[in-house]
Scaffold this active site. Sequence first.
Site, PDB file in Angstrom:
ATOM      1  N   CYS A 298      31.525  36.676  30.576  1.00 31.43           N
ATOM      2  CA  CYS A 298      31.108  35.337  30.255  1.00 31.43           C
ATOM      3  C   CYS A 298      30.042  34.875  29.303  1.00 31.43           C
ATOM      4  CB  CYS A 298      31.752  34.339  31.382  1.00 31.43           C
ATOM      5  SG  CYS A 298      30.688  34.590  32.697  1.00 31.43           S
TER       6      CYS A 298
HETATM    7  N1  LIG Z   1      34.079  33.062  37.269  1.00 27.77           N
HETATM    8  C1  LIG Z   1      34.124  33.517  36.019  1.00 27.77           C
HETATM    9  O1  LIG Z   1      33.638  32.587  35.166  1.00 27.77           O
HETATM   10  C2  LIG Z   1      34.239  34.683  35.614  1.00 27.77           C
HETATM   11  C3  LIG Z   1      33.985  34.974  34.025  1.00 27.77           C
HETATM   12  C4  LIG Z   1      34.354  36.329  33.515  1.00 27.77           C
HETATM   13  C5  LIG Z   1      34.596  37.191  34.106  1.00 27.77           C
HETATM   14  N2  LIG Z   1      34.842  36.889  35.532  1.00 27.77           N
HETATM   15  C6  LIG Z   1      35.309  38.302  36.430  1.00 27.77           C
HETATM   16  O2  LIG Z   1      36.440  38.040  37.074  1.00 27.77           O
HETATM   17  C7  LIG Z   1      36.658  38.586  38.255  1.00 27.77           C
HETATM   18  C8  LIG Z   1      37.237  37.450  39.202  1.00 27.77           C
HETATM   19  O3  LIG Z   1      36.044  36.232  39.101  1.00 27.77           O
HETATM   20  P1  LIG Z   1      36.481  35.123  39.903  1.00 27.77           P
HETATM   21  O4  LIG Z   1      35.476  34.253  39.531  1.00 27.77           O
HETATM   22  O5  LIG Z   1      37.870  34.676  39.737  1.00 27.77           O
HETATM   23  O6  LIG Z   1      36.241  35.590  41.525  1.00 27.77           O
HETATM   24  P2  LIG Z   1      36.558  34.675  42.818  1.00 27.77           P
HETATM   25  O7  LIG Z   1      36.991  33.213  42.264  1.00 27.77           O
HETATM   26  O8  LIG Z   1      35.243  34.758  43.608  1.00 27.77           O
HETATM   27  O9  LIG Z   1      37.377  35.736  43.544  1.00 27.77           O
HETATM   28  C9  LIG Z   1      37.066  36.642  43.884  1.00 27.77           C
HETATM   29  C10 LIG Z   1      38.140  36.972  45.402  1.00 27.77           C
HETATM   30  O10 LIG Z   1      38.539  38.312  45.290  1.00 27.77           O
HETATM   31  C11 LIG Z   1      39.047  38.812  46.546  1.00 27.77           C
HETATM   32  N3  LIG Z   1      38.247  40.193  46.615  1.00 27.77           N
HETATM   33  C12 LIG Z   1      37.141  40.224  46.963  1.00 27.77           C
HETATM   34  N4  LIG Z   1      37.003  41.462  46.977  1.00 27.77           N
HETATM   35  C13 LIG Z   1      38.288  42.146  46.938  1.00 27.77           C
HETATM   36  C14 LIG Z   1      38.668  43.370  47.050  1.00 27.77           C
HETATM   37  N5  LIG Z   1      38.078  44.411  47.301  1.00 27.77           N
HETATM   38  N6  LIG Z   1      40.071  43.607  46.790  1.00 27.77           N
HETATM   39  C15 LIG Z   1      41.108  42.517  46.777  1.00 27.77           C
HETATM   40  N7  LIG Z   1      40.540  41.410  46.525  1.00 27.77           N
HETATM   41  C16 LIG Z   1      39.321  40.968  46.825  1.00 27.77           C
HETATM   42  C17 LIG Z   1      38.392  37.601  47.597  1.00 27.77           C
HETATM   43  O11 LIG Z   1      39.529  36.986  47.818  1.00 27.77           O
HETATM   44  P3  LIG Z   1      40.130  37.081  49.209  1.00 27.77           P
HETATM   45  O12 LIG Z   1      39.037  37.181  50.298  1.00 27.77           O
HETATM   46  O13 LIG Z   1      40.881  35.770  49.313  1.00 27.77           O
HETATM   47  O14 LIG Z   1      41.034  38.154  49.372  1.00 27.77           O
HETATM   48  C18 LIG Z   1      37.341  36.786  46.456  1.00 27.77           C
HETATM   49  O15 LIG Z   1      37.068  35.754  47.174  1.00 27.77           O
HETATM   50  C19 LIG Z   1      35.410  39.133  38.742  1.00 27.77           C
HETATM   51  O16 LIG Z   1      35.468  40.560  38.337  1.00 27.77           O
HETATM   52  C20 LIG Z   1      34.344  38.421  37.802  1.00 27.77           C
HETATM   53  O17 LIG Z   1      33.112  39.255  37.670  1.00 27.77           O
HETATM   54  C21 LIG Z   1      34.752  35.914  36.059  1.00 27.77           C
END
Ligand SMILES: NC(=O)c1ccc[n+]([C@@H]2O[C@H](COP(=O)([O-])OP(=O)(O)OC[C@H]3O[C@@H](n4cnc5c(N)ncnc54)[C@H](OP(=O)(O)O)[C@@H]3O)[C@@H](O)[C@H]2O)c1
Length: 347
Positions: free
Chosen positions: A146
């Site tokens: 991002c």
């Molecule tokens: N947020 C942003 O603005 C943004 C922008 C660009 C890219 N990204 C990328 O997009 C991805 C998702 O980001 P997000 O912000 O949506 O994250 P998030 O809301 O924190 O979701 C992460 C969730 O993934 C689950 N998780 C963690 N480890 C795991 C594993 N080994 N296997 C399966 N599930 C697992 C957990 O949920 P449970 O404990 O409920 O299983 C954790 O709470 C990441 O790679 C991040 O770097 C995020």
Amino acid sequence: MTINAGILNVTGYVGAEIARLLHNHPDARIAGVTGRSAAGKRLPEVFPHLFAIDLPIAESLPDGVDVVLSALPHGAAAEHLIPFVEAGVPVVDLSADFRLRDVHEYEAAYKVTHPAPQMLASAVFGLPELRRDEIAGARLVGASGCHSAGVILALAPLYASGVIEPQVVADTKTGLSGAGRALGLNVHFSEADENVAPYGLDGHRHVPEMVQELAALAEQPTPRITFVPHYIPMTRGILSTCYARLKPGALSNEPAKARKDMLDVFRGYYRNAPFVHVSETAPATKHVMGSNYTIVHPSVNLQTGDAVVTSALDNLGKGAAGNLVQCMNVMFGLPETAGLQTLGLFP
Ligand SMILES: NC(=O)c1ccc[n+]([C@@H]2O[C@H](COP(=O)([O-])OP(=O)(O)OC[C@H]3O[C@@H](n4cnc5c(N)ncnc54)[C@H](OP(=O)(O)O)[C@@H]3O)[C@@H](O)[C@H]2O)c1
């Protein structure tokens, strides 16, 4: 043609946003969604705002999906995606696992061993404004980070046209959803509200991909990027401010002409980029909230000889889920804008 899309880790902020966008996509349907701790529940139980997408959250995707859209954290993403990539299923991943070409840079930045380094050579960095043709022919796309999207889109026209020196400074102010849904002290209301703080001062993980993508644009010295992000108490949005020294004589000495030259550089560069709006006024994160647009404002300070470029995007839109859907559209030969033309939600 309707694309059957599978979403990995729908229960994070990004996964939920992918589902919301696909719900309105004219050429795609959600064939299945996965989650770890929420497996067995239905999607609206976790996200009531997605009441119209009444799908079960499963541990794995159904057979036969046409594309896998992954919102898993880095490391876990590559592990889960290996079988799909090996089976030739198109994949767009939002983690950092397939963004960098150099596995050593990845492992140094993320402090993990890459689970599938053999797949990096065929992966394409997912930012259609820079790599549309490669994405169109790719089976594996590692969508941009991002912060990287905001900074790269602000700097690419200047770097590609050779008007700036390679040393640049960039800072971002980012909403707290950028930290994801997992709890942490930095997103605790009492500590995040009415507070601004920098982080990643010792080298943010997105810098290698910023350098990789800008360096690929021109035969020039590799850019050196001093980058400092700041969390601020808002939910969505990234405002990037990028400072670069203009090369002597690169622009007119006359302020109005120099401003016009800068705008011309940006408008020419983004003439075929439907999601980049080059603005004559400074952007704000509220102008792009909920959308896939990035607003870029180039400006010039002739007294100091600096170009200052600001960009605004929604970290969950063009910074994540929107950009991922845009990449999917390009991979499948759909109109790039399919399902993504919603303007920003204002105020
Ligand atoms: N947020 C942003 O603005 C943004 C922008 C660009 C890219 N990204 C990328 O997009 C991805 C998702 O980001 P997000 O912000 O949506 O994250 P998030 O809301 O924190 O979701 C992460 C969730 O993934 C689950 N998780 C963690 N480890 C795991 C594993 N080994 N296997 C399966 N599930 C697992 C957990 O949920 P449970 O404990 O409920 O299983 C954790 O709470 C990441 O790679 C991040 O770097 C995020």
